[in-house]
Structure formats: structure tokens, C-alpha cells
Design a protein around this motif. Structure first.
Motif, short mmCIF file in Angstrom:
data_model
loop_
_atom_site.label_atom_id
_atom_site.label_comp_id
_atom_site.label_asym_id
_atom_site.label_seq_id
_atom_site.Cartn_x
_atom_site.Cartn_y
_atom_site.Cartn_z
N ALA A 90 16.21 20.09 -38.48
CA ALA A 90 14.89 20.97 -38.40
C ALA A 90 13.43 20.92 -38.97
O ALA A 90 13.41 21.14 -40.23
CB ALA A 90 14.87 23.00 -38.19
N THR A 91 12.45 20.75 -38.51
CA THR A 91 11.05 20.85 -39.58
C THR A 91 10.11 21.18 -39.88
O THR A 91 10.58 22.36 -38.41
CB THR A 91 10.13 19.10 -38.55
OG1 THR A 91 10.07 19.11 -37.02
CG2 THR A 91 11.38 17.54 -39.13
N ALA A 92 10.12 22.11 -40.64
CA ALA A 92 8.64 22.69 -41.17
C ALA A 92 7.42 21.88 -40.64
O ALA A 92 7.02 20.88 -41.20
CB ALA A 92 8.76 23.70 -42.30
N PRO A 93 6.67 22.48 -39.88
CA PRO A 93 5.11 21.41 -39.66
C PRO A 93 4.32 21.53 -40.93
O PRO A 93 3.95 22.53 -42.31
CB PRO A 93 4.08 21.92 -38.56
CG PRO A 93 4.84 23.41 -38.83
CD PRO A 93 6.32 23.59 -39.54
N LEU A 94 3.82 20.40 -41.42
CA LEU A 94 2.10 20.30 -42.56
C LEU A 94 1.57 21.59 -42.07
O LEU A 94 0.30 21.38 -41.15
CB LEU A 94 1.59 18.70 -42.79
CG LEU A 94 0.85 19.69 -44.10
CD1 LEU A 94 1.68 18.91 -45.42
CD2 LEU A 94 0.86 17.08 -44.02
N GLY A 95 1.05 22.42 -42.98
CA GLY A 95 -0.81 23.64 -43.02
C GLY A 95 -0.05 24.54 -42.28
O GLY A 95 -1.14 24.95 -41.71
N PHE A 96 1.15 25.05 -42.04
CA PHE A 96 1.41 26.34 -40.80
C PHE A 96 1.64 27.69 -42.24
O PHE A 96 1.37 27.15 -43.80
CB PHE A 96 2.81 26.49 -40.29
CG PHE A 96 3.33 27.69 -40.06
CD1 PHE A 96 3.63 28.28 -40.77
CD2 PHE A 96 2.53 27.73 -38.67
CE1 PHE A 96 4.44 29.65 -40.12
CE2 PHE A 96 2.92 28.71 -38.18
CZ PHE A 96 3.72 30.31 -38.97
N THR A 97 0.63 28.14 -42.21
CA THR A 97 0.14 29.05 -42.60
C THR A 97 0.25 30.83 -42.21
O THR A 97 -0.35 31.61 -42.62
CB THR A 97 -1.63 29.05 -43.25
OG1 THR A 97 -2.32 29.64 -42.03
CG2 THR A 97 -2.28 27.76 -44.19
N GLY A 98 1.64 30.73 -41.56
CA GLY A 98 1.31 32.16 -40.56
C GLY A 98 1.69 33.22 -41.43
O GLY A 98 2.68 34.07 -41.32
N GLY A 99 2.88 32.65 -42.52
CA GLY A 99 4.06 33.70 -42.53
C GLY A 99 5.34 33.06 -42.63
O GLY A 99 5.41 32.61 -41.04
N GLY A 100 5.57 32.79 -43.21
CA GLY A 100 7.26 32.39 -42.89
C GLY A 100 6.82 31.26 -43.04
O GLY A 100 6.35 30.14 -43.48
N ASN A 101 8.09 30.83 -41.98
CA ASN A 101 8.16 29.23 -41.76
C ASN A 101 7.95 29.28 -39.51
O ASN A 101 7.63 29.66 -39.49
CB ASN A 101 9.31 28.44 -41.97
CG ASN A 101 9.60 27.05 -42.40
OD1 ASN A 101 8.19 26.79 -41.96
ND2 ASN A 101 9.98 26.96 -43.15
#
Lengths: 115, 114
Positions: A90-101
């Protein structure tokens, strides 16, 4: 759209052998994680590797990450029958800022470890 | 104590009906999710809520309506069920903020639409 592709789709090995699963992804990531899913159960987190790390170990698990090739591998050493499960990257994107993941999961590798 | 619990575990219903799946977490996490896993085991994010605020809505048909009454609960209501809605729905939660969060999943709710 689907982020991770895993291969092989299915893997059958004998107890005591090593199992290697590969994951490829498409976009820049913050981190990559591996999860295990036993039949009929929820996913369980195994290990997380950050984008600035190349290798990580946890018990019998070894994860590598090559961000230039956008790929990762999970090695399970000295496999046991209890390791039989599906494994997902599972990948977590760079730059996600919405809270959590915002994890995007791969297609999974079904591992069967035979006695 | 189960960290992320979903009810019901199994749900069999007819096309056109409306149904709900409930999720509760006792981990003190700020963010909760719904994921859908199809028959090929492909897992797709549907929604996420952070402190009761909708953060992610992944082009899910508006027949699906999530509701988060508080940060420990995230329910999923589905109207006018279709055959293609048959799947396993997973609730998950994580603590907020850093991006290096890992998810804790519930055991899943298997929905079968006849």
C-alpha cells in the motif's frame, strides 16, 4: 486508479523456504506499507518503509524500496504454514494533507506455505 | 476488546433495498475509512473522515452515504442496492497527522445482493 501491481499473483512454497513478493507503483510516495490478510479476515499491518529508506527488517520480514524504479519487495524468510495469507503493498502519496493517510493498495499476492 | 469492530459481519439482501453497516473504534484514532474489497480481492478506498469531517470521497455513487456521529464511529448507508455492490466492506482507522500512519482494519462486512 489502481496504484500498486504485485507479482506474483500467487506463490506456493514449502515450509522453511523463503518467499519474495514484489510491488510496483506509479506515483511519488511518502511511504510504502505491507499488510497481510488471512482468509476471511481484515488486513493487518506488517511493516512501513519511508521513501528515504532503502531497506527495513522486522523479525523474519525484510522490505526493500527502490524509489527510482518505483518498486518494493517483501521477503519472508524461513516461511511457516501460518504465513499462508494474501499480502498487499500500500502506498501513501506524497503531499497528502487531509489528515490520516490515503493508502492505495496493490492487487495482492496469495502465498501458500505447504508442510 | 476489539479495536475496530463492524456490524453486521454478513448481510444478504435483495436488489433495491437500503442497508447500513456500522463501525466503531476504541483506539482513540482521529481518522476512519471505508474500503471496498471486490471478489478479486482488489481493495479500493471509498471514504475517509477526520474528526467527523469528510476528507476523502473517491467518486463513489451517491447511493453510498457515510455518516460520522463522532470520531469513534463511522457508518455506511447504502440506498437502492445493486448486484455490483456485493463485496466485503472494511472499516479502518488511524491516528491523524503525519502521513506515516498505519491502518487498523476491522474484520469486514460481507454484503451479498441477490
Amino acid at each position: 486508479s489502481q496504484q500498486g501491481e504485485e507479482d506474483p499473483q500467487a506463490l506456493s512454497i514449502q515450509e522453511g523456504e523463503n518467499a519474495t513478493m514484489n510491488c510496483s507503483y506509479k506515483t511519488s510516495i511518502n511511504n510504502l506499507q505491507w499488510y497481510r490478510q488471512n482468509s476471511g479476515r481484515g488486513l493487518v499491518h506488517l511493516i512501513l518503509i519511508r521513501s528515504n529508506e532503502r531497506e527495513k527488517h522486522s523479525g523474519r520480514l525484510r522490505v526493500t524500496l527502490d524509489t527510482s524504479k518505483k518498486s518494493s519487495s517483501l521477503l519472508i524468510t524461513a516461511s511457516r504454514a501460518a504465513d499462508t495469507a494474501s499480502y498487499f503493498c500500500a502506498t501513501a502519496p506524497l503531499g497528502f494533507t487531509g489528515g490520516g493517510n490515503k493508502l492505495t493498495f496493490g492487487t495482492g499476492t496469495q502465498l501458500k506455505v505447504e508442510l | 476488546d476489539t479495536a475496530v469492530s463492524q456490524t453486521p459481519k454478513y448481510l444478504v439482501t435483495q436488489m433495491g433495498n437500503d442497508k447500513s453497516i456500522k463501525c466503531e473504534q476504541n483506539l482513540g484514532h482521529d481518522t476512519m475509512y471505508w474500503y471496498k474489497q471486490d471478489s478479486k480481492k482488489f481493495l479500493k478506498i471509498m471514504f475517509s473522515y477526520n474528526n467527523k469531517e469528510l476528507i476523502i470521497n473517491e467518486t463513489v455513487p451517491n447511493r453510498f452515504s457515510p455518516k460520522s456521529p463522532d470520531k469513534a464511529h463511522l457508518n455506511l448507508h447504502i440506498n437502492s442496492l445493486e448486484l455490483g455492490d456485493s463485496a466485503v466492506y472494511f472499516c479502518a482507522s488511524t491516528s491523524g497527522g503525519t502521513g506515516a500512519n498505519v491502518l487498523t482494519f476491522g474484520a469486514g462486512s460481507r454484503l451479498t445482493v441477490l
